[in-house]
Design a protein around this motif. Structure first.
Motif, mmCIF file in Angstrom:
data_model
loop_
_atom_site.group_PDB
_atom_site.id
_atom_site.type_symbol
_atom_site.label_atom_id
_atom_site.label_comp_id
_atom_site.label_asym_id
_atom_site.label_seq_id
_atom_site.Cartn_x
_atom_site.Cartn_y
_atom_site.Cartn_z
ATOM 1 N N PHE A 125 -70.256 -56.916 2.320
ATOM 2 C CA PHE A 125 -70.141 -57.512 0.982
ATOM 3 C C PHE A 125 -70.064 -59.042 0.999
ATOM 4 C CE2 PHE A 125 -68.424 -54.439 -2.442
ATOM 5 C CZ PHE A 125 -69.288 -53.444 -2.026
ATOM 6 N N TRP A 150 -63.130 -54.123 -9.786
ATOM 7 C CA TRP A 150 -62.968 -54.765 -8.480
ATOM 8 C C TRP A 150 -63.471 -56.202 -8.524
ATOM 9 C CZ3 TRP A 150 -60.043 -53.311 -4.594
ATOM 10 C CH2 TRP A 150 -59.704 -51.964 -4.474
ATOM 11 N N TRP A 192 -66.432 -56.340 4.001
ATOM 12 C CA TRP A 192 -66.385 -54.928 3.595
ATOM 13 C C TRP A 192 -67.729 -54.219 3.786
ATOM 14 C CZ3 TRP A 192 -62.712 -51.551 2.359
ATOM 15 C CH2 TRP A 192 -62.999 -50.476 1.522
ATOM 16 N N GLU A 212 -73.966 -47.976 -2.447
ATOM 17 C CA GLU A 212 -72.762 -48.675 -1.976
ATOM 18 C C GLU A 212 -72.905 -49.101 -0.526
ATOM 19 O OE1 GLU A 212 -69.232 -46.310 -2.189
ATOM 20 O OE2 GLU A 212 -67.924 -48.043 -1.937
ATOM 21 N N TYR A 242 -59.977 -57.325 2.597
ATOM 22 C CA TYR A 242 -61.033 -56.321 2.785
ATOM 23 C C TYR A 242 -62.121 -56.818 3.738
ATOM 24 C CZ TYR A 242 -58.750 -54.195 -1.168
ATOM 25 O OH TYR A 242 -57.803 -53.634 -1.990
ATOM 26 N N HIS A 298 -73.689 -48.809 -6.978
ATOM 27 C CA HIS A 298 -72.762 -49.901 -6.707
ATOM 28 C C HIS A 298 -73.575 -51.188 -6.764
ATOM 29 C CE1 HIS A 298 -68.809 -48.667 -5.328
ATOM 30 N NE2 HIS A 298 -68.638 -49.819 -4.718
ATOM 31 N N ARG A 305 -67.306 -41.981 -9.609
ATOM 32 C CA ARG A 305 -66.220 -41.295 -8.913
ATOM 33 C C ARG A 305 -64.880 -41.679 -9.541
ATOM 34 N NH1 ARG A 305 -67.354 -44.747 -3.603
ATOM 35 N NH2 ARG A 305 -66.084 -46.562 -4.037
ATOM 36 N N ASP A 355 -66.480 -57.305 -6.005
ATOM 37 C CA ASP A 355 -67.814 -56.858 -6.395
ATOM 38 C C ASP A 355 -68.362 -57.768 -7.495
ATOM 39 O OD1 ASP A 355 -66.107 -54.831 -5.283
ATOM 40 O OD2 ASP A 355 -67.653 -53.346 -5.689
ATOM 41 N N TRP A 413 -62.195 -61.404 -2.827
ATOM 42 C CA TRP A 413 -61.914 -60.628 -4.038
ATOM 43 C C TRP A 413 -61.201 -61.557 -5.039
ATOM 44 C CZ3 TRP A 413 -64.012 -58.328 -0.137
ATOM 45 C CH2 TRP A 413 -64.613 -57.084 -0.293
ATOM 46 N N MET A 457 -66.487 -42.681 0.328
ATOM 47 C CA MET A 457 -66.841 -44.061 -0.073
ATOM 48 C C MET A 457 -68.358 -44.128 -0.194
ATOM 49 S SD MET A 457 -64.897 -46.685 -0.676
ATOM 50 C CE MET A 457 -63.419 -46.536 0.336
ATOM 51 N N ASP A 507 -66.891 -51.329 -9.917
ATOM 52 C CA ASP A 507 -67.566 -51.087 -8.646
ATOM 53 C C ASP A 507 -68.639 -50.024 -8.794
ATOM 54 O OD1 ASP A 507 -65.519 -49.274 -9.221
ATOM 55 O OD2 ASP A 507 -65.108 -48.820 -7.126
ATOM 56 N N GLU A 527 -62.810 -43.847 -9.639
ATOM 57 C CA GLU A 527 -62.516 -45.251 -9.378
ATOM 58 C C GLU A 527 -62.934 -46.053 -10.610
ATOM 59 O OE1 GLU A 527 -62.340 -48.050 -5.481
ATOM 60 O OE2 GLU A 527 -63.310 -46.125 -5.371
HETATM 61 C C1 BGC Z 1 -64.716 -50.079 -4.061
HETATM 62 C C2 BGC Z 1 -65.355 -51.366 -3.647
HETATM 63 C C3 BGC Z 1 -64.248 -52.367 -3.589
HETATM 64 C C4 BGC Z 1 -63.407 -51.923 -2.444
HETATM 65 C C5 BGC Z 1 -62.340 -52.859 -2.024
HETATM 66 C C6 BGC Z 1 -63.820 -49.647 -2.958
HETATM 67 O O1 BGC Z 1 -63.219 -48.458 -3.140
HETATM 68 O O2 BGC Z 1 -65.623 -49.131 -4.458
HETATM 69 O O3 BGC Z 1 -66.539 -51.685 -4.172
HETATM 70 O O4 BGC Z 1 -64.587 -53.683 -3.578
HETATM 71 O O5 BGC Z 1 -62.899 -50.634 -2.633
HETATM 72 O O6 BGC Z 1 -62.292 -52.833 -0.723
#
Ligand code: BGC
Length: 747
Positions: A583, A344, A455, A627, A452, A648, A338, A347, A400, A643, A334, A340
């Motif tokens: 998204f 994902w 999103w 993002e 999600y 992104h 950060r 994405d 997803w 977030m 993603d 993370e």
């Molecule tokens: C990520 C997204 C991801 C999402 C899922 C986030 O924290 O950065 O890009 O798809 O979570 O909801």
């Protein structure tokens, strides 16, 4: 492979220090061939007599370690000396370091472990093997700590010490498999652009480009002096260094100088940044030439090129390329900065086509989809992230999990590898079966608790984390994707010569069920029985995303189409020529407009400068995709700290419209690898001219157009092995084979 080699560890004697496992071998006769097969739980560098072998970074790469770990094979024949010191220097990497936003560590293993098998072939044909086992020594190294999220500490004044022999490690479930992906390597080198002293007095270097990689520093100073640097993607509205959007990731490298000529860069981590702050720097003068920002990413071949007459759009394209480079570091992530940086699936699904036009991504996706197959549950579920990390990220969501059908199909369309598609076909079917079996409604996917949705869309109330869970009904999105994925299984099955009648029947029933509950009088409508735990969120009957999905996934009846498109256009107009999609809706929005006679509205959105829009970030100086549509607001404030990535790639999917809509090249269902394409360009005077080309693997395919007074000129290049069905806006239709063509229309 590796039958005799043992996994070895430092036996818990290292703390945070990166261990090096060493073995000395002496040769009476030199081998004529020496191949080393190496892997690790953690990340490693193979060293022969103290020098790193090869230029790959972050090996063995990140896979679903509970199932498999890659090993790499190195030909080290030339490096061997009479007495050869073999070393495997290791860091924590993904297997042991901090991973995921729930702050897990040691997710896959409780101690760094290495495994190697060296095969030596002698002139007389005899073979000898050297393997890791408890006769190897464990040494400390100058890397005192290394964490993906937090950075690396290197002290060149410390002398590595032998702490004893290695311990054998049992219980590692990952089977070693030969490297399947692309190697991560150093790529572009970006010079430091300027030194900034911020209002707070911080010494900041701006490299002018957000990216993922690291800063290489060349210095000569006093032994024991220290350099401490922190990274950031943006400065705040006052011009101070801003790191809050990194959440808990420290992104901080610490280097202690040896006193000689030193070159510093982290070995086992990378950062996502444009700026660095020198928190400690032992010199009065800051010589910018000592600092180079180095992009690292999976070594894929660049195949797509785009340029047009609007510099803002060229910057948007560049931002997308950088988004891909920054997030294709072994796994499609993603964001690269950060706490993370996870695989994902949503994405990747959204961006897959754009990515596969920019670069040749076949091997890259082959590896990741291989892990997806391994992690697919028995029921067919595919998690929100691959490789999966902990329970939180094991959530299942529409758009997803559909990466399981979309990515294999897109990769097949891009490169035409039928065997690869075949290897994914079971996963695709199982995913569809998962949706089919879920809940009590056979042909609706309802009630899955963790969707999600659309999103980060903009059509919910401000308090709803600015659209985090979208104004589009979750189960609407889910069932629409259920239909889409089923359609992709049918397409894939036809290519593979499979009997797809079961899925054809299923598709018809899904469409019928969808239309019965989510549509009324040819428009989308809320179905009151839906939306499980989020039923209290504000949702709307009709959103830009509902209409876009109905159009894109063919869920309408022909007589309804015009009204749906007109309603969508009206909603865009009513919103000041701006979208509200997140998204899920955004990647398809421009396509459904241009395909249905509203290319001008698609351009209005593309060229819109006010948020939410693609150009908003561009005109505010972005060098990568953000993002959120307004990650940095007009007034200089930031959108939600937790977030808010500035790198992104998801919204970079708009490039798929630049290539497939504006330039108009689209791979037909029977034309994988660009053997049969349609070329339906959508020119617009506001761009002036546009050039797009792709290296298809069997020649360059290109579409270009240019306004010249009241003439509109089209230049098409068709390679050998391609048939193009061309349709120009002026009405000209033809089927073209290899050659270069010029068409002129008046405008
Ligand atoms: C990520 C997204 C991801 C999402 C899922 C986030 O924290 O950065 O890009 O798809 O979570 O909801």
């Amino acid at each position: 492979m590796f039958e005799e080699a043992k996994w070895i560890t430092a036996g818990n004697r290292m703390g945070e220090i990166s261990p090096e496992f060493k073995k000395k071998i002496s040769f009476e006769k030199m081998p004529v061939k020496a191949i080393a097969h190496v892997t690790a739980m953690g990340v490693y560098e193979l060293r022969i007599n103290g020098s790193k072998v090869g230029d790959a970074l972050m090996t063995p790469g990140w896979t679903s370690y509970s199932n498999r770990v890659q090993y790499q094979s190195y030909d080290i024949t030339q490096q061997l000396t009479e007495t050869t010191q073999i070393g495997i220097l290791c860091g924590k990497g993904w297997a042991l370091g901090n991973l995921g936003f729930s702050h897990l560590s040691k997710v896959y293993c409780d101690e760094i472990a290495a495994r190697m098998q060296l095969e030596l072939t002698y002139e007389d044909g005899s073979i000898e093997t050297v393997v890791t086992d408890p006769t190897w020594e464990v040494w400390t190294s100058q890397i005192l700590d290394s964490e993906l999220y937090h950075g690396e500490t290197v002290d060149l004044t410390t002398e590595p010490l032998c702490v004893g022999f290695a311990a054998e490690k049992t219980g590692i479930t990952a089977s070693p498999v030969l490297h399947v992906g692309e190697f991560v390597r150093e790529q572009e080198r970006v010079t430091a652009k300027k030194l900034i002293i911020t209002p707070k007095g911080e010494k900041v270097i701006d490299f002018g480009q957000n990216l993922a990689g690291y800063v290489e520093i060349h210095v000569k100073g006093k032994r024991g002096d220290k350099i401490v640097l922190t990274h950031a993607e943006v400065l705040d509205s006052e011009g101070n260094f801003y790191t809050e959007n990194y959440r808990t990731a420290r992104n901080r490298n610490v280097y202690v100088l040896s006193g000689g000529e030193d070159v510093f860069k982290p070995r086992f981590c990378f950062q996502g940044y444009r700026y660095i702050r020198l928190d400690e720097y032992p010199f009065e003068e800051i010589d910018l030439s000592a600092f180079t920002s180095v992009a690292i990413y999976s070594d894929m071949k660049r195949i797509g090129y785009f340029h047009c007459g609007d510099e803002r759009i060229n910057q948007l394209y560049s931002n997308t390329l950088w988004g891909q480079r920054s997030n294709f570091i072994d796994v499609p992530t993603d964001c690269p900065q950060r706490d993370e940086r996870l695989g994902w699936t949503g994405d990747a699904q959204v961006f897959c086509r754009t990515a596969s036009i920019n670069y040749h991504t076949e091997r890259f996706f082959q590896k990741w989809l291989g892990d997806m197959m391994l992690e697919q549950t028995e029921e067919g579920a595919v998690y929100g992230i691959v490789p999966v990390v902990g329970e939180l990220t094991a959530r299942i969501s529409a758009a997803w999990g559909d990466a399981a059908t979309v990515c294999p199909w897109e990769i097949y369309q891009a490169y035409g590898n039928k065997e690869l598609l075949r290897s994914h076909y079971d996963m695709m079917k199982k995913w569809v079966e998962y949706m089919h079996r879920y809940g009590d409604e056979e042909y609706l996917w309802m009630g899955e608790p963790y969707h999600y949705g659309d999103w980060l869309s903009m059509d919910t109330t401000e308090n709803d984390v600015a659209g985090k869970r979208g104004g589009t009904q979750l189960d609407f999105v889910a069932t629409a994707f259920f239909a889409y994925s089923t359609e992709l299984v049918i397409k894939a099955g036809r290519v593979l010569g499979e009997d797809v009648s079961y899925f054809e029947d299923m598709y018809k029933k899904i469409k019928k069920a969808f239309r019965a509950v989510f549509m009324k009088d040819g428009m989308s409508v809320i179905y009151p029985k839906c939306d499980g735990i989020y039923h209290k969120r504000p949702i709307h009957d009709v959103t830009q995303t509902t209409l876009t999905l109905i159009l894109r996934f063919g869920l309408y009846e022909e007589e309804e189409r015009q009204a749906i498109v007109e309603r969508l256009v009206q909603m865009i107009r009513d919103n000041g020529n701006r979208m509200t999609t997140g998204f899920v809706g955004t990647p398809y929005l421009l396509h459904v407009l241009s395909e249905n006679g509203y290319a001008d509205v698609a351009y209005d959105l593309l060229l819109q400068e006010k948020a939410p829009s693609w150009l908003f970030s561009v005109i505010h100086g972005a060098t990568t995709m953000w993002e959120h549509w307004d990650s940095l607001r007009e007034d200089g404030s930031f959108w939600l700290t937790e977030m808010n990535s500035f790198n992104h790639y998801a919204y970079g999917a708009v490039c798929d419209w630049l290539f497939g809509g504006a330039a108009g090249i689209h791979v037909l269902d029977d034309g994988a690898a660009y053997t049969h394409v349609s070329i339906v360009p959508h020119p617009d005077r506001r761009l002036g001219h546009l050039d797009f080309s792709i290296d298809t693997g069997h020649g360059i395919l290109a579409s270009a157009w240019c306004y010249n007074g009241n003439e509109l000129r089209y230049n098409l290049t068709i390679p050998e092995g391609t048939v193009a069905e061309v349709q120009l806006p002026g009405g000209k239709v033809s089927s073209l084979s290899a050659g270069k063509y010029l068409f002129v229309e008046s405008c």
